[in-house]
Design a protein around this motif. Structure first.
Motif, PDB file in Angstrom:
ATOM      1  N   GLY A   1       1.205  -2.276  -8.408  1.00  5.86           N
ATOM      2  CA  GLY A   1       0.820  -1.122  -9.206  1.00  5.86           C
ATOM      3  C   GLY A   1       0.105  -0.036  -8.439  1.00  5.86           C
ATOM      4  N   ASN A   2       0.118  -0.107  -7.116  1.00  7.96           N
ATOM      5  CA  ASN A   2      -0.533   0.914  -6.308  1.00  7.96           C
ATOM      6  C   ASN A   2       0.344   2.156  -6.164  1.00  7.96           C
ATOM      7  OD1 ASN A   2      -2.844  -0.704  -5.693  1.00  7.96           O
ATOM      8  ND2 ASN A   2      -1.587  -1.852  -4.232  1.00  7.96           N
ATOM      9  N   LYS A   3      -0.280   3.251  -5.727  1.00  2.94           N
ATOM     10  CA  LYS A   3       0.446   4.502  -5.515  1.00  2.94           C
ATOM     11  C   LYS A   3       1.157   4.484  -4.179  1.00  2.94           C
ATOM     12  CE  LYS A   3      -1.619   8.376  -6.301  1.00  2.94           C
ATOM     13  NZ  LYS A   3      -2.615   9.467  -6.349  1.00  2.94           N
ATOM     14  N   GLY A   4       2.335   5.090  -4.154  1.00  2.00           N
ATOM     15  CA  GLY A   4       3.035   5.267  -2.906  1.00  2.00           C
ATOM     16  C   GLY A   4       2.577   6.522  -2.197  1.00  2.00           C
ATOM     17  N   VAL A   5       2.973   6.666  -0.938  1.00  2.00           N
ATOM     18  CA  VAL A   5       2.519   7.795  -0.129  1.00  2.00           C
ATOM     19  C   VAL A   5       2.984   9.136  -0.689  1.00  2.00           C
ATOM     20  CG1 VAL A   5       4.503   7.669   1.442  1.00  2.00           C
ATOM     21  CG2 VAL A   5       2.329   8.613   2.263  1.00  2.00           C
ATOM     22  N   PHE A   6       4.121   9.148  -1.400  1.00  2.00           N
ATOM     23  CA  PHE A   6       4.642  10.393  -1.974  1.00  2.00           C
ATOM     24  C   PHE A   6       4.457  10.445  -3.490  1.00  2.00           C
ATOM     25  CE2 PHE A   6       7.930  11.675   1.529  1.00  2.00           C
ATOM     26  CZ  PHE A   6       6.883  12.018   2.356  1.00  2.00           C
TER      27      PHE A   6
ATOM     28  N   ASN B   1       0.823  -1.211   0.000  1.00  2.00           N
ATOM     29  CA  ASN B   1       0.000   0.000   0.000  1.00  2.00           C
ATOM     30  C   ASN B   1       0.860   1.267   0.000  1.00  2.00           C
ATOM     31  OD1 ASN B   1       1.033  -0.134   2.544  1.00  2.00           O
ATOM     32  ND2 ASN B   1      -0.900   0.137   3.619  1.00  2.00           N
ATOM     33  N   GLY B   2       2.103   1.146  -0.408  1.00  2.00           N
ATOM     34  CA  GLY B   2       2.972   2.317  -0.465  1.00  2.00           C
ATOM     35  C   GLY B   2       3.693   2.575   0.838  1.00  2.00           C
ATOM     36  N   ALA B   3       3.299   1.880   1.877  1.00  2.00           N
ATOM     37  CA  ALA B   3       3.921   1.964   3.204  1.00  2.00           C
ATOM     38  C   ALA B   3       3.826   3.366   3.790  1.00  2.00           C
ATOM     39  CB  ALA B   3       5.378   1.511   3.143  1.00  2.00           C
TER      40      ALA B   3
END
Length: 231
Positions: free
Chosen positions: A148-153, A118-120
């Protein structure tokens, strides 16, 4: 995941930045690494030209001359007391994340959050000043995530000058920063001292990967947000 505190939090001097922060590794960036360049040669020493033969030596100023006034002390921007960060919020791009406290690996690279899909969460480098203290506080976050998910940044590029960044701290206070600028750097030419070097006031650095190359599956660049503590 273990953390290591390399010690002094009052900012990273030139020799430390060049010698310790040799690599900026974001594992969520397909294993890409950002090699920081040499800090550069020391400035040459100025040498006075030799005296011309036959030229009389310079005379000293008369002893009766009034001594020069000492320059006024530099007024540094106000800062906050030390307090570890807990959460990071960037309202304009919908980011709110808990913050891990991570240090350096044995090879001198920065530890980064493990991506669990989940991008951690983002992480604060615990060898940098706490957010609000004098100097640059450094935070890292993934641009992408497993599956293929978005990261936190992922949306740092959308930040514009003046946008607010809020860091909640363990003492109950909130350090509010305003974005100054964003900058894209090749990982082969990462400006170590510009990013990690000491500053007069309290500043914040948000760092992620950028420049994805589909041919290699790697990110060739880093994107850095520079922000300053709001007065």
């Amino acid at each position: 995941m273990t953390t290591k505190n390399p010690g002094h939090r009052g900012g990273i001097g030139a020799s430390t930045a060049a010698g310790v922060l040799l690599l900026l590794t974001l594992t969520g960036c397909a294993g890409g690494t950002a090699s920081t360049p040499d800090a550069g040669a020391a400035p040459s020493t100025s040498v006075s030209p030799p005296a011309t033969p036959g030229t009389p030596p310079a005379t000293s100023a008369p002893s009766s001359a009034a001594p020069a006034a000492a320059p006024p002390a530099q007024q540094l921007p106000p800062v906050m007391a030390a307090s570890d960060p807990v959460t990071l919020a960037i309202p304009s791009i919908g980011v709110r994340t808990d913050l891990l406290h991570l240090g350096l690996r044995g090879n001198g690279s920065l530890e980064v959050p493990e991506d669990t899909g989940n991008g951690a969460p983002a992480s604060w480098y615990n060898g940098s000043p706490t957010p609000g203290e004098r100097g640059p506080s450094v935070m890292l976050g993934h641009v992408n995530a497993l599956g293929g998910n978005k990261g936190v940044f992922a949306d740092l590029r959308k930040l514009t000058p003046g946008a607010e960044i809020n860091v909640s701290r363990t003492d109950g206070s909130i350090a509010v920063f305003t974005v100054d600028r964003g900058a894209l750097y090749s990982k082969n030419e990462f400006p170590t001292l510009e990013v990690y070097g000491n500053t007069d006031g309290a500043e914040l650095r948000l760092i992620t990967c950028d420049g994805y190359d589909p041919a290699t599956g790697l990110f060739d660049d880093n994107y850095v947000i520079y922000a300053t503590l709001k007065a």
